[in-house]
Design an enzyme around this catalytic site. Structure first.
Site, PDB file in Angstrom:
ATOM      1  N   ASP A 146      11.556  -7.014   6.958  1.00 44.90           N
ATOM      2  CA  ASP A 146      11.056  -6.117   5.899  1.00 44.90           C
ATOM      3  C   ASP A 146      10.833  -4.703   6.438  1.00 44.90           C
ATOM      4  OD1 ASP A 146       9.011  -7.975   7.108  1.00 44.90           O
ATOM      5  OD2 ASP A 146       7.683  -6.387   6.409  1.00 44.90           O
ATOM      6  N   LYS A 178       1.687   6.499   0.905  1.00 39.96           N
ATOM      7  CA  LYS A 178       1.277   5.320   1.679  1.00 39.96           C
ATOM      8  C   LYS A 178      -0.235   5.388   1.891  1.00 39.96           C
ATOM      9  CE  LYS A 178       2.220   2.674   5.875  1.00 39.96           C
ATOM     10  NZ  LYS A 178       3.107   2.527   7.022  1.00 39.96           N
ATOM     11  N   ARG A 224       0.818  -1.220   0.000  1.00 41.54           N
ATOM     12  CA  ARG A 224       0.000   0.000   0.000  1.00 41.54           C
ATOM     13  C   ARG A 224       0.852   1.270   0.000  1.00 41.54           C
ATOM     14  NH1 ARG A 224      -1.890   0.720   6.088  1.00 41.54           N
ATOM     15  NH2 ARG A 224      -0.164  -0.327   7.094  1.00 41.54           N
ATOM     16  N   ASP A 272      -6.358  -4.015   1.239  1.00 43.94           N
ATOM     17  CA  ASP A 272      -7.055  -3.047   0.374  1.00 43.94           C
ATOM     18  C   ASP A 272      -6.136  -1.919  -0.115  1.00 43.94           C
ATOM     19  OD1 ASP A 272      -6.665  -1.635   2.686  1.00 43.94           O
ATOM     20  OD2 ASP A 272      -8.785  -1.335   3.142  1.00 43.94           O
ATOM     21  N   ASP A 308       8.642   2.461   8.704  1.00 43.92           N
ATOM     22  CA  ASP A 308       7.366   1.751   8.873  1.00 43.92           C
ATOM     23  C   ASP A 308       6.845   1.827  10.300  1.00 43.92           C
ATOM     24  OD1 ASP A 308       7.667   1.228   6.224  1.00 43.92           O
ATOM     25  OD2 ASP A 308       7.301  -0.916   6.374  1.00 43.92           O
TER      26      ASP A 308
HETATM   27  P1  AMP Z   1       3.689  -3.588   7.919  1.00 38.44           P
HETATM   28  O1  AMP Z   1       3.470  -4.423   9.117  1.00 38.44           O
HETATM   29  O2  AMP Z   1       2.877  -2.314   7.878  1.00 38.44           O
HETATM   30  O3  AMP Z   1       5.129  -3.323   7.662  1.00 38.44           O
HETATM   31  O4  AMP Z   1       3.112  -4.419   6.677  1.00 38.44           O
HETATM   32  C1  AMP Z   1       3.530  -5.732   6.336  1.00 38.44           C
HETATM   33  C2  AMP Z   1       3.146  -6.036   4.905  1.00 38.44           C
HETATM   34  O5  AMP Z   1       1.723  -5.979   4.746  1.00 38.44           O
HETATM   35  C3  AMP Z   1       3.717  -5.067   3.899  1.00 38.44           C
HETATM   36  O6  AMP Z   1       4.050  -5.800   2.751  1.00 38.44           O
HETATM   37  C4  AMP Z   1       2.571  -4.121   3.657  1.00 38.44           C
HETATM   38  O7  AMP Z   1       2.661  -3.481   2.404  1.00 38.44           O
HETATM   39  C5  AMP Z   1       1.368  -5.037   3.729  1.00 38.44           C
HETATM   40  N1  AMP Z   1       0.131  -4.345   4.140  1.00 38.44           N
HETATM   41  C6  AMP Z   1      -0.170  -3.837   5.359  1.00 38.44           C
HETATM   42  N2  AMP Z   1      -1.400  -3.279   5.340  1.00 38.44           N
HETATM   43  C7  AMP Z   1      -1.884  -3.411   4.084  1.00 38.44           C
HETATM   44  C8  AMP Z   1      -3.091  -3.020   3.430  1.00 38.44           C
HETATM   45  N3  AMP Z   1      -4.067  -2.381   4.062  1.00 38.44           N
HETATM   46  N4  AMP Z   1      -3.225  -3.335   2.135  1.00 38.44           N
HETATM   47  C9  AMP Z   1      -2.252  -3.985   1.470  1.00 38.44           C
HETATM   48  N5  AMP Z   1      -1.102  -4.381   2.019  1.00 38.44           N
HETATM   49  C10 AMP Z   1      -0.902  -4.096   3.309  1.00 38.44           C
HETATM   50 MG    MG Z   2       6.381  -2.698   6.609  1.00 38.77          MG
END
Ligand code: AMP
Ligand code: MG
Length: 478
Positions: A246, A107, A92, A119, A256
């Site tokens: 990541d 973002k 996203r 989403d 993040d």
């Molecule tokens: P994060 O914990 O925010 O670093 O996210 C972990 C993974 O989930 C990353 O690849 C994000 O891009 C994906 N992600 C988190 N929230 C969403 C969302 N609402 N829609 C699509 N991908 C998401």
């Molecule tokens: Mg992330």
């Protein structure tokens, strides 16, 4: 420059196609600008007057593409809570171009090839948190990504209930993650891995580009930067909450922002992320996880460099971390030069704070005014003996200081923030914003930019966290 004079470049797109997915942002409905960061605008050569224009809001909502913009999401893998996930990527976050070596991302601007079941959206509360906290970390002198703008909308996004969508236009000198390397190493795509390493070196460590053993030096730099970042987080009392590989920056930046927290009462075992039942990403475990993550990165680099040589480098991590942490704690306590022999003084201090449930930030700020009269220090403690015992040791140690009390206080007041953005403060700003009142975002932004200033009209946020909001956990949902 005016927005229509700006020309963007897209250096990441020189990498093989597998590194990214070209995707167009999906703007939010009825979007409006909530806040823009003038300092970041200047870094991007954007005229500050432009920030109030409709074009700027359209730009930050992904409606208006600037000249040269090519939009894409980045691909990466990662270890999430210790388990390898071979394909993640920006689910996203959509890159929209680069100015002055700063890469901009939207973002919350919709789905990408890497969204899996998500989403592609971000809700207002999590966007406010990222927008403010990245600025707060910068204000504290801690390496971080930043943000140019926060966009609100009437766009409905479903989480546990219907919420409003938002976008953070965030900016970083690098968005490459440990997990970006893991992606290609796992697929045994070593040509792409090498191209990525060359790219990351050129982007974040250009002085290494012509070194004979550049990949080895690259690893050395990443180990050093990570050790340093972990020491900064520990010294300031920041719990990231989702230290998956990541979410680890190759450039040693805090990236993040999710269910993070600043410590309220000092608690070594504090866990800010409520899904982290085992405490893998607890406050006290962050330096260990920093090393664990470096080892995952090391494995990903091993097709390019001899593993024994990499191993020799990572062995320095504990020392590098400790040296930096000692230096920072020395500054926080106003010692001319902290030595290894001061470790006991710091352990004693943290044990005392933990035992007495004392607010971490308030303690150091109060100590910054200490000149021998213990009354303000004792007010922080329900039981006086442990505090007096520690102050006895501290007084002794201060005798070895060559700086005067005034000099010590001056350094400490520039080191120990009066304000950190605690979660209860952010929540208050979020609650108001959800009712359409964005004024507290302005207030917290001012504090974020200058956490060491007195800000007398914000005094109510300088004390210990109110009991009902202390040491809470946060949900990851964002
Ligand atoms: P994060 O914990 O925010 O670093 O996210 C972990 C993974 O989930 C990353 O690849 C994000 O891009 C994906 N992600 C988190 N929230 C969403 C969302 N609402 N829609 C699509 N991908 C998401
Ligand atoms: Mg992330």
């Amino acid at each position: 420059m005016k927005l229509n004079e700006i020309k963007l470049s897209n250096p990441y797109l020189t990498l093989p196609d597998e590194c990214h997915d070209r995707v167009t942002p999906a703007p939010l409905k009825n979007a409006f600008l909530i806040h823009a960061n003038e300092e970041v605008a200047k870094m991007l050569d954007i005229d500050v007057e432009e920030l109030n224009t409709e074009s700027f809001a359209n730009f930050a909502n992904g409606v208006l593409a600037l000249e040269g913009s090519e939009t894409f999401a980045m691909c990466y893998a990662g270890h999430q809570f210790g388990h390898f996930v071979p394909r993640l990527g920006d689910g996203r976050a959509i890159n929209i171009g680069t100015i002055n070596n700063l890469h901009m991302q939207l973002k919350g601007a919709g789905q990408t090839k890497y969204s899996r079941s998500g989403d592609g959206r971000a809700v207002l509360r999590s966007s406010i948190r990222e927008y403010l906290m990245s600025e707060a970390m910068f204000g504290l002198g801690i390496e971080t990504t930043r943000a140019l703008a926060l966009i609100g909308s009437k766009h409905e996004v479903y989480r546990q209930s219907w919420e409003k969508g938002a976008i953070v236009l965030r900016v970083s000198p690098s968005w490459v993650r440990f997990g970006t390397f893991e992606y290609f190493a796992h697929k045994k795509k070593y040509k792409e891995l090498e191209a990525l390493a060359d790219y990351a070196i050129a982007e974040s460590y250009p002085h290494l580009m012509d070194e004979p053993n550049k990949y080895l030096h690259f690893f050395t730099e990443v180990v050093g930067k990570t050790a340093r970042l972990m020491a900064e987080w520990q010294a300031v009392g920041f719990n990231h909450g989702v230290m998956n590989t990541d979410n680890m920056s190759i450039a040693g930046l805090t990236i993040d922002y999710g269910p993070y927290a600043f410590l309220d009462d000092y608690d070594f075992q504090y866990i800010c992320n409520h899904t982290d039942s085992g405490g893998r990403y607890s406050f006290g475990n962050q330096p260990n996880i920093g090393e664990w993550n470096l080892r995952a990165f090391m494995l990903a680099l091993s097709p390019l460099v001899n593993s024994d040589r990499l191993e020799k480098i990572i062995e320095h991590y504990p020392r590098l971390y400790t040296e930096r942490y000692l230096y920072l704690m020395g500054k926080k306590t106003g010692l001319d030069k902290a030595q290894e022999s001061d470790i006991d003084l710091f352990k004693h201090l943290l044990g005392m704070l933990q035992g007495l449930n004392i607010d971490y930030t308030l303690f150091f700020r109060t100590l910054s005014h200490y000149s021998g009269d213990r009354s303000d220090m004792l007010k922080l403690a329900l039981f006086h003996k442990p505090m007096n015992d520690w102050l006895d040791s501290y007084d002794e140690r201060l005798k070895e200081n060559s700086s005067s009390t005034e000099e010590r206080q001056e350094i400490m007041l520039e080191t120990n923030p009066k304000y950190v953005l605690k979660n209860y403060m952010l929540q208050e700003a979020i609650d108001a914003a959800e009712e359409g009142d964005y004024s507290m975002i302005n207030d917290l932004f001012k504090i974020a930019q200058n956490p060491y200033a007195e800000h007398e009209n914000f005094e109510r946020w300088a004390g210990a966290t109110p009991d009902e909001f202390k040491n809470k956990k946060l949900s990851c949902s964002s």
